[in-house]
Design a protein around this motif. Structure first.
Motif, mmCIF file in Angstrom:
data_model
loop_
_atom_site.group_PDB
_atom_site.id
_atom_site.type_symbol
_atom_site.label_atom_id
_atom_site.label_comp_id
_atom_site.label_asym_id
_atom_site.label_seq_id
_atom_site.Cartn_x
_atom_site.Cartn_y
_atom_site.Cartn_z
ATOM 1 N N UNK A 1 -17.729 3.930 -24.653
ATOM 2 C CA UNK A 1 -16.322 4.243 -24.877
ATOM 3 C C UNK A 1 -15.608 4.491 -23.565
ATOM 4 N N UNK A 2 -16.277 5.218 -22.658
ATOM 5 C CA UNK A 2 -15.669 5.507 -21.359
ATOM 6 C C UNK A 2 -15.328 4.226 -20.618
ATOM 7 N N UNK A 3 -16.284 3.295 -20.559
ATOM 8 C CA UNK A 3 -16.028 2.053 -19.832
ATOM 9 C C UNK A 3 -14.900 1.264 -20.475
ATOM 10 N N UNK A 4 -14.957 1.170 -21.791
ATOM 11 C CA UNK A 4 -13.927 0.379 -22.472
ATOM 12 C C UNK A 4 -12.554 1.038 -22.309
ATOM 13 N N UNK A 5 -12.511 2.353 -22.456
ATOM 14 C CA UNK A 5 -11.243 3.065 -22.343
ATOM 15 C C UNK A 5 -10.629 2.863 -20.954
ATOM 16 N N UNK A 6 -11.472 2.913 -19.941
ATOM 17 C CA UNK A 6 -10.996 2.730 -18.578
ATOM 18 C C UNK A 6 -10.359 1.346 -18.408
ATOM 19 N N UNK A 7 -11.037 0.347 -18.934
ATOM 20 C CA UNK A 7 -10.557 -1.024 -18.865
ATOM 21 C C UNK A 7 -9.226 -1.168 -19.607
ATOM 22 N N UNK A 8 -9.186 -0.584 -20.796
ATOM 23 C CA UNK A 8 -7.978 -0.673 -21.615
ATOM 24 C C UNK A 8 -6.808 0.014 -20.902
ATOM 25 N N UNK A 9 -7.107 1.140 -20.284
ATOM 26 C CA UNK A 9 -6.105 1.882 -19.535
ATOM 27 C C UNK A 9 -5.473 0.998 -18.461
ATOM 28 N N UNK B 1 1.464 8.065 -20.132
ATOM 29 C CA UNK B 1 1.102 8.892 -21.274
ATOM 30 C C UNK B 1 0.625 8.032 -22.448
ATOM 31 N N UNK B 2 1.320 6.916 -22.639
ATOM 32 C CA UNK B 2 0.925 6.028 -23.735
ATOM 33 C C UNK B 2 -0.430 5.396 -23.443
ATOM 34 N N UNK B 3 -0.600 4.917 -22.219
ATOM 35 C CA UNK B 3 -1.895 4.339 -21.843
ATOM 36 C C UNK B 3 -3.007 5.357 -22.028
ATOM 37 N N UNK B 4 -2.752 6.599 -21.588
ATOM 38 C CA UNK B 4 -3.751 7.650 -21.733
ATOM 39 C C UNK B 4 -4.066 7.890 -23.200
ATOM 40 N N UNK C 1 -9.337 5.448 -28.026
ATOM 41 C CA UNK C 1 -10.422 4.463 -28.150
ATOM 42 C C UNK C 1 -11.789 5.130 -27.983
ATOM 43 N N UNK C 2 -11.885 6.118 -27.078
ATOM 44 C CA UNK C 2 -13.160 6.842 -26.968
ATOM 45 C C UNK C 2 -13.479 7.543 -28.282
ATOM 46 N N UNK D 1 -3.304 9.578 -35.420
ATOM 47 C CA UNK D 1 -3.285 11.042 -35.394
ATOM 48 C C UNK D 1 -3.303 11.540 -33.953
ATOM 49 N N UNK D 2 -4.158 10.955 -33.145
ATOM 50 C CA UNK D 2 -4.215 11.358 -31.737
ATOM 51 C C UNK D 2 -2.898 11.055 -31.032
ATOM 52 N N UNK D 3 -2.337 9.875 -31.325
ATOM 53 C CA UNK D 3 -1.068 9.500 -30.705
ATOM 54 C C UNK D 3 0.023 10.503 -31.086
ATOM 55 N N UNK D 4 0.030 10.884 -32.354
ATOM 56 C CA UNK D 4 1.053 11.816 -32.823
ATOM 57 C C UNK D 4 0.893 13.160 -32.132
ATOM 58 N N UNK D 5 -0.363 13.575 -31.998
ATOM 59 C CA UNK D 5 -0.671 14.852 -31.367
ATOM 60 C C UNK D 5 -0.205 14.859 -29.912
#
Lengths: 434, 434
Positions: A350-358, A370-373, A379-380, A426-430
Motif C-alpha cells: 500500500x505504501x509503494x502504491x500510495x506514493x506512486x499515486x500521490x 490535500x486531495x492527493x494526500x 488507498x493504503x 469516508x476518509x475523504x469526507x473526514x
C-alpha cells in the motif's frame, strides 16, 4: 471418411489408442459417433466410452440397446463400468445389469453403485490381487496368475486373513526375491496405508499424493478389504479439483467447458455476474449519497476506478493464497497470525502504491496536495482492509466447513469494491470536510 | 520434545512416515531440524529431505558436511538425488558427488544434472527394469531379481535390443503367465508409449494423464532407453501447474506459498497491483476528461463501479474458459468460432443485466429514462467488448507461443476496466450529447 468404407475405417482405427478415438468421436456428430461405436469391437469401444465427454456419451448410450451397452460394460473394470451405468436412467440400469452374464462382475458393479461418486467407495475398483496370510509364496504365485487375469495392472498384492480383513501388503519385489517355500505370513509388510470407503475423494487424493502411493486399498467399516483405488483415477480427481477451484475463482460454477451450450454457460456464469451487478448498484448508491455535498472535490470521483481496481486485486491475491494454502494443508487455519502478516504486507504494498499515486495525481492531474494526500491515505487503508477481508473470509468459511473456494473471484472483488469505495469517501469526507 | 532424550525421540520417529516427519521438520527451527536430520538414520532422512520445503531444505543442507549429504543421497533414487544436488552451489556439488562411493549411481546422477528441470530428462529416474529381447523368460526373471534391488517400484519391464534401443514392454502379468522357456522376443508387446528427453514436463503430464500411464520410458535422440518417469512425479507436475495457473489468475507470479517472507510475497504481488494502479490512473484521466462538459449528467459517475465490475468479471470468465480449454486441449485455437460464441453469450448475459440495471437505476435512483437507457446500452456494449477481449487475448498469446495464463487476472481486468469506462462515457456522450 465416414460414409461407407467399413474396412478402411476399421483398419484406420485399429492402431489408434482409445483415448485418441475418443477425441475423434467428440468431434463427430451423433449419428457418425454411434455408427463408429457400433462398428468397432467392444474391447476397444468400452475404453473409448470411459474417455468420452459425459454429454456426448449420454447421447450415444441412448442410441444403443441395453444389450449393446452390457457388451461394452463387460470389457470394463468395475469402477469404470459403475461410472457409466450410474449415468443411465433407473430402469435402463437394471436392464443393462441383467444382460451382464458374468454374475460376479455384475454383483461387483451393483455394489459400487451404492457409493457416492465423490467418496473412496465411488472411486475404487473391485479388481485387485489379494492373498491369504496362510499361503506360501508358491501358492501365492499360482493364485496370482489366476487373479491377475482380471486385473489390468498389478500394483500391490494385499494380504488378508480368513475373514478378508486387510493385514498388510506384499511387494512384487519381495515376491520375486523370496524363496518359494516361505509362508506369506513371514514375508509380508505389516504396514499398509488404506482408506475407508466413506473417505472423500479429495482426502484420498491428498493422502496418495502426500505418501506417493500408486494404489491404495479401501476397507469397509469392519476393516474388510473391499476394493482399491489407483493413481490414474486420482490424477483425474486432482485435475477436476484444480479446474473447479480455478473456475470458481473466475466466477464460473460447476463443471464447464468451452464447448458447452450457451444456456449451460449462462447458468454457470450469469449468477456470478449478478453479484457484481448488485455490488455495482450499491457502490452507485454510496457514491451518489456522497456526491451531493462534494462540490469542488468532484475530482475525487475520477479516482473511484483506481480504488476499486486496487481493492479487487488485493482481495483476490490474499484470498487465493489462503485458499491454496488451505487446499494443500500448508496453513493450519491460524487466523490471527495470518491476518497480521497480510496487514504488514498490505502496509508495504500500500505504501509503494500510495506514493506512486500521490506523484501521478499531483503532477499528472494537478490535484491539490490535500486531495492527493487524501487519495494516498485512502488507498493504503483500502489495501489493508481488502487484504484482511480477502484473508478472513476463506479462513472463516473453512472453519465453518464450507469450501473456501466459493469466497474467491466475484464474491471477494464485489465485497471489496463496496468496502473500498465506502472507505475512500469516508476518509475523504473526514479529511476534506465536505 | 527437542531437548535431550535421543532415545525417546528415535522411538517416536521410527513409526512415522517420512512425509509426516518432513511436515514436523517444516515447523521446527533450523537448529532443531538439523539436529533431527543428523539423529535419524539416512535411510529415513533421505526421503524426508525430498519432501521438505525447498527453502528449509537449502538451509539444512548448508549445515551438513558434503560427506553427510552424500550419505543421504546414496539412499535416494537418481531423480530425487539429482533434484537435491542441483540446488547446491557449484563447488559443493562436485564435493558431494565425489563422496558417493557407488560410481554407477554417481554417474547416473551427473547425467541427470545435465537436463533442464522442466523437461522429461529432468523428471526421469535412471532406475528401471530392462531386459534384452534375446533373453528367455527364465533369464529375465533372474535378471529382474537382480535389477529390482535398485528399483523402488517395478512398473513395467522395458525390452531393448543389443544397442539399448527401446523396442517395447513386457507386462508383469504376461511374465507371470508365460512359460519360463519362451523367448522375450515372442512375448513382449511391441507397442509402447515413450517420450524424448527433451519433451516438456507439461507435455509428459498431458500424455500420461491422457493414456492413463503409470510410468513412461524416456529415450534419447537415437532412441536409446535412458530413463523412466513415474506417475507420482507427474502428480506433482500437475499440481504445480494448476497452482501456477491459479496464482497467475489471481495476480501472483512465481511459486508462492502463504508462509513465504513478506519480501518474497511482495515481489510476487506488487507488480500485478501496479498494473491495476496504472490502469486506475488511466481511467481517472478518461473520467476527468469527460467530467468537465458533463453538467447535469454527473449521476453517470456513480455507475462507474458497476461498469468496471461488470467488465472485469466478464473478462475474467471469458479468459478463464479459454485458458483452461487451451490447457487441456479441448479448444483447438479456432478464433472466429470462439469469438462468435462469446459474442452470443455476452448478448444473453448483457441483456439480462442491462434490464435489471435499467429497473434499479430508474426506480431506485430515480434517473431519467434516457439516462437509464444510456447505462443499459452501455452495459451491453461493455459486456460484449469485455468478452471479446477476454477471449481474444489468450488465444492470440497462445498462437504466438506465449503461455496464455499470463493474460488472466489483473491484466485482463485492467484492460477491461479502461476499455469499459471509455466505452461507457463515449456512448453516454453520443446519446446524451454533453
Amino acid at each position: 471418411i465416414d460414409n461407407n468404407d467399413k474396412h478402411a475405417l476399421l483398419d484406420l482405427m485399429k492402431d489408434i489408442h482409445y483415448a485418441d478415438v475418443a477425441e475423434i468421436i467428440d468431434e463427430l456428430n451423433l449419428d457418425e459417433a454411434t455408427y463408429l461405436i457400433k462398428l468397432l469391437e467392444s474391447k476397444k469401444t468400452s475404453d473409448v466410452l470411459t474417455e468420452l465427454d459425459e454429454g456426448i456419451r449420454d447421447r450415444i448410450l441412448e442410441n444403443l440397446t441395453a444389450k449393446e451397452i452390457a457388451d461394452e460394460i463387460r470389457e470394463l473394470d468395475t469402477d469404470d463400468a459403475a461410472d457409466i451405468i450410474s449415468e443411465l436412467p433407473d430402469e435402463r440400469r437394471e436392464e443393462v445389469i441383467s444382460y451382464i452374464d458374468d454374475h460376479e462382475h455384475a454383483k461387483d458393479i451393483v455394489e459400487l453403485l451404492r457409493y457416492d461418486e465423490d467418496t473412496a467407495g465411488g472411486l475404487m475398483a473391485k479388481e485387485l490381487v489379494k492373498v491369504n496370510e496362510n499361503w506360501t509364496v508358491l501358492n501365492c504365485i499360482g493364485e496370482m496368475r489366476a487373479q491377475a487375469e482380471n486385473v489390468t495392472r498389478v500394483h500391490s498384492i494385499y494380504v488378508v486373513d480368513d475373514n478378508e480383513k486387510l493385514l498388510g501388503r506384499l511387494s512384487l519385489k519381495d515376491l520375486l526375491t523370496a524363496s518359494t517355500k516361505s509362508a506369506i505370513k513371514d514375508v509380508y509388510i505389516r504396514k499398509v496405508d488404506y482408506v475407508s470407503v466413506h473417505e472423500t475423494a479429495e482426502e484420498v487424493a491428498r493422502i496418495m499424493a502426500k505418501y506417493d502411493l500408486e494404489a491404495i486399498p479401501v476397507v469397509d467399516e469392519t476393516n474388510r478389504l473391499v476394493g482399491r483405488i489407483t493413481i490414474d483415477d486420482i490424477v483425474d480427481v486432482i485435475r477436476d479439483e484444480a479446474e473447479r477451484d480455478y473456475n470458481m475463482a473466475a466466477g464460473i460454477s460447476g463443471d464447464i467447458e468451452a464447448k458447452d451450450s450457451i444456456l449451460k454457460l449462462t447458468k454457470a456464469r450469469l449468477p456470478w455476474l449478478l453479484i457484481g451487478t448488485f455490488g455495482g448498484m450499491m457502490a452507485a448508491g454510496i457514491i451518489s449519497s456522497f456526491q451531493e455535498g462534494m462540490g469542488d472535490y468532484i475530482i475525487l470521483l475520477s479516482f473511484v476506478p483506481l480504488i476499486q481496481a486496487t481493492a479487487g486485486n488485493v482481495g483476490v491475491q490474499s484470498s487465493a493464497i489462503v485458499v491454496q494454502g488451505l487446499a494443500n494443508d500448508s496453513i493450519d487455519g491460524e487466523i490471527m497470525g495470518r491476518l497480521f502478516k497480510e496487514f504488514l504486507l498490505a502496509l508495504v504494498n500500500g505504501g509503494s502504491i500510495a506514493f506512486l499515486v500521490l506523484l501521478i495525481s499531483h503532477f499528472g492531474f494537478g490535484t491539490e496536495y490535500l486531495i492527493s494526500a487524501t487519495i494516498g491515505i485512502a488507498i493504503i487503508s483500502v489495501i489493508i482492509i481488502a487484504a484482511i477481508i480477502g484473508t478472513f473470509i476463506p479462513i472463516f468459511l473453512d472453519k465453518k466447513g464450507i469450501d473456501p473456494a466459493v469466497a474467491t473471484g466475484p464474491f471477494i472483488t464485489t465485497s471489496n469494491d463496496i468496502f473500498g469505495i465506502l472507505v475512500y469517501f469516508s476518509i475523504a469526507k473526514l479529511i476534506l470536510g465536505f
